[in-house]
Design a protein around this motif. Structure first.
Motif, short mmCIF file in Angstrom:
data_model
loop_
_atom_site.label_atom_id
_atom_site.label_comp_id
_atom_site.label_asym_id
_atom_site.label_seq_id
_atom_site.Cartn_x
_atom_site.Cartn_y
_atom_site.Cartn_z
N LEU A 70 0.83 -1.21 0.00
CA LEU A 70 0.00 0.00 0.00
C LEU A 70 0.87 1.26 0.00
O LEU A 70 0.57 2.23 -0.70
N LEU A 71 1.94 1.24 0.77
CA LEU A 71 2.81 2.41 0.85
C LEU A 71 3.60 2.63 -0.44
O LEU A 71 3.91 3.76 -0.80
N ARG A 72 3.92 1.54 -1.13
CA ARG A 72 4.67 1.66 -2.38
C ARG A 72 3.80 1.94 -3.59
O ARG A 72 4.30 2.20 -4.68
N SER A 73 2.50 1.86 -3.44
CA SER A 73 1.59 1.90 -4.59
C SER A 73 1.47 3.26 -5.23
O SER A 73 1.04 3.38 -6.37
N GLY A 74 1.83 4.33 -4.51
CA GLY A 74 1.58 5.68 -5.02
C GLY A 74 0.19 6.17 -4.70
O GLY A 74 -0.20 7.27 -5.11
N HIS A 75 -0.58 5.38 -3.96
CA HIS A 75 -1.94 5.76 -3.56
C HIS A 75 -2.13 5.47 -2.06
O HIS A 75 -3.21 5.03 -1.64
N ASP A 78 -5.16 7.54 -0.17
CA ASP A 78 -6.52 7.00 -0.33
C ASP A 78 -6.66 5.66 0.37
O ASP A 78 -7.70 5.38 0.99
N SER A 79 -5.63 4.83 0.29
CA SER A 79 -5.71 3.49 0.87
C SER A 79 -5.83 3.54 2.39
O SER A 79 -6.67 2.85 2.99
N PHE A 80 -5.02 4.36 3.04
CA PHE A 80 -5.05 4.38 4.51
C PHE A 80 -6.25 5.16 5.03
O PHE A 80 -6.71 4.89 6.14
N GLN A 81 -6.78 6.08 4.27
CA GLN A 81 -8.04 6.70 4.67
C GLN A 81 -9.17 5.69 4.62
O GLN A 81 -10.06 5.69 5.47
N LEU A 82 -9.13 4.81 3.64
CA LEU A 82 -10.14 3.76 3.55
C LEU A 82 -9.97 2.74 4.68
O LEU A 82 -10.98 2.28 5.26
N LEU A 83 -8.74 2.42 5.02
CA LEU A 83 -8.51 1.53 6.17
C LEU A 83 -9.05 2.15 7.45
O LEU A 83 -9.63 1.45 8.30
N ARG A 84 -8.88 3.45 7.60
CA ARG A 84 -9.44 4.14 8.78
C ARG A 84 -10.96 4.06 8.76
O ARG A 84 -11.60 3.81 9.81
N ASP A 85 -11.57 4.24 7.61
CA ASP A 85 -13.04 4.26 7.53
C ASP A 85 -13.66 2.91 7.87
O ASP A 85 -14.75 2.86 8.45
N ALA A 110 -1.07 16.82 9.36
CA ALA A 110 0.32 16.57 8.96
C ALA A 110 0.52 15.09 8.60
O ALA A 110 1.28 14.77 7.68
N PHE A 111 -0.17 14.19 9.31
CA PHE A 111 -0.05 12.76 9.00
C PHE A 111 -0.53 12.47 7.58
O PHE A 111 0.14 11.78 6.80
N TRP A 112 -1.71 12.98 7.23
CA TRP A 112 -2.26 12.70 5.89
C TRP A 112 -1.45 13.40 4.80
O TRP A 112 -1.27 12.86 3.70
N ARG A 113 -0.95 14.58 5.09
CA ARG A 113 -0.12 15.27 4.09
C ARG A 113 1.21 14.56 3.88
O ARG A 113 1.76 14.60 2.77
N LEU A 114 1.70 13.91 4.91
CA LEU A 114 2.94 13.16 4.76
C LEU A 114 2.73 11.96 3.83
O LEU A 114 3.59 11.64 3.01
N LEU A 115 1.60 11.31 3.96
CA LEU A 115 1.27 10.22 3.02
C LEU A 115 1.13 10.76 1.60
O LEU A 115 1.54 10.10 0.63
N GLU A 116 0.56 11.94 1.46
CA GLU A 116 0.44 12.55 0.14
C GLU A 116 1.82 12.86 -0.45
O GLU A 116 2.06 12.66 -1.64
N ALA A 117 2.74 13.35 0.39
CA ALA A 117 4.10 13.62 -0.08
C ALA A 117 4.81 12.32 -0.49
O ALA A 117 5.57 12.30 -1.46
#
Length: 335
Positions: A70-75, A78-85, A110-117
């Motif tokens: 999931l972390l290597r996918s480039g997405h 979205d993936s971890f927001q869905l896991l949270r949901d 900052a957590f979500w923006r770091l995933l976006e970066a």
């Protein structure tokens, strides 16, 4: 085909039965939804929410591999927001779930923006090492814990927070050590020169420094507000970095002929002069360390680690008869 045209993900058969059979299917559904931009069919989504707690029954190596994918996918965002949901973060990454439940709004953003970066970095063709990938998930919790309990040493606090996670996921020793180290030293990049018991030269030459610098670079790219308004905050680290090659702990290789310029300067876009770290390929700076000769920002030369696939020349293999005779001599000496 109808679901494909409608961009919908659903299970074959009863969703609850399928997820009870193999809870890792929850992560795979999230992976395809994040990567393809599909929506999850409501009944399937409800089944994922109901069976998310079964992820604790899955083999830790399988869970770790899916998290890294999931972390290597480039997405990852979205993936971890869905896991949270769907409530999968708590059984999967308890430290991250607790952090998102108790941290301030600024920390959560900052957590979500770091995933976006991280996604942006992957889209530009560079996938960080496993330690940095996991550090993106855990660094927020470590920094938040350090702020809440400043009397604790960073090393012991990081061990308390990340030790159980590393054990639960069966992290390899190298990845576990890298994760704890790079999360535990992030505050050093913005530490004042006069801080006691801090030697910048030792910090720069310490283990996993290249990976720690890469994680810090991602934090800055995410626009995280860093403590300190004075550009001299990190001057000791700058001096220690000057003209020093950085070795990547992930590849064990030194950069050769590829220079990057680390520029630490006040931000021109932020309301306050928050420190910004920008990495860009460049020729070595001039003797004064100025950028473009203007002298407005301090530049230091750093050898960036190059993830080269070329291997050093290997000696020619011995003839078969020679190898057999050497093995026979060793066996005789052991007997």
């Amino acid at each position: 085909l109808r679901d494909l045209r409608a961009r919908v993900i659903r299970t074959i058969g009863e969703p609850r039965v399928r997820f009870r059979e193999d809870p890792v299917r929850i992560l795979r559904a999230v992976k395809f939804a994040g990567r393809l931009g599909f929506t999850i069919e409501p009944e399937t989504f409800a089944a994922m929410t109901e069976t998310a707690g079964d992820l604790v029954r899955a083999a830790p190596p399988r869970l770790l591999e899916e998290i890294l994918r999931l972390l290597r996918s480039g997405h990852a965002l979205d993936s971890f927001q869905l896991l949270r949901d769907v409530g999968a973060l708590k059984p999967l990454l308890p430290i991250v779930a607790e952090f998102l439940a108790t941290a301030s709004h600024q920390r959560r953003v900052a957590f979500w923006r770091l995933l976006e970066a991280l996604d942006d970095k992957v889209h530009h063709g560079h996938v960080p090492s496993n330690g940095v990938l996991l550090g993106v998930l855990c660094v927020g919790a470590v920094l938040d814990g350090h702020e809440r309990r400043p009397e604790r040493s960073a090393a012991s606090l990081t061990e308390d927070l990340l030790g159980p996670l590393a054990a639960a996921l069966r992290l390899p020793r190298r990845d576990s050590g890298c994760l704890k180290r790079i999360c535990g030293v992030q505050h050093r990049f913005v530490q004042a020169d006069d801080h006691r018991r801090f030697r910048a030269e030792s910090f720069v030459r310490g283990p996993y420094f290249a990976e720690a610098l890469e994680l810090f670079e991602l934090r800055v790219a995410a626009g995280e507000k860093l403590p300190g308004d004075d550009p001299t905050t990190a001057t000791s680290t700058q001096r220690a970095l000057r003209s020093r090659p950085v070795r990547s702990s992930a590849t064990g290789s030194w950069a050769t002929g590829s220079w990057a310029r680390v520029v630490i300067a006040p931000s021109t876009t932020a309301p306050s002069s928050v420190l910004r770290l920008r990495m860009r390929a460049a020729e070595p700076a001039n003797a004064a360390g100025d950028v473009g000769g203007g002298g407005a920002a301090a530049a230091v030369n750093v050898m960036r680690p190059t993830h080269c696939t070329a291997k050093p020349p290997q000696p020619a293999p011995l003839p078969t008869a020679t190898r057999i005779s050497r093995t026979a001599r060793r066996m005789r000496s052991w007997s």
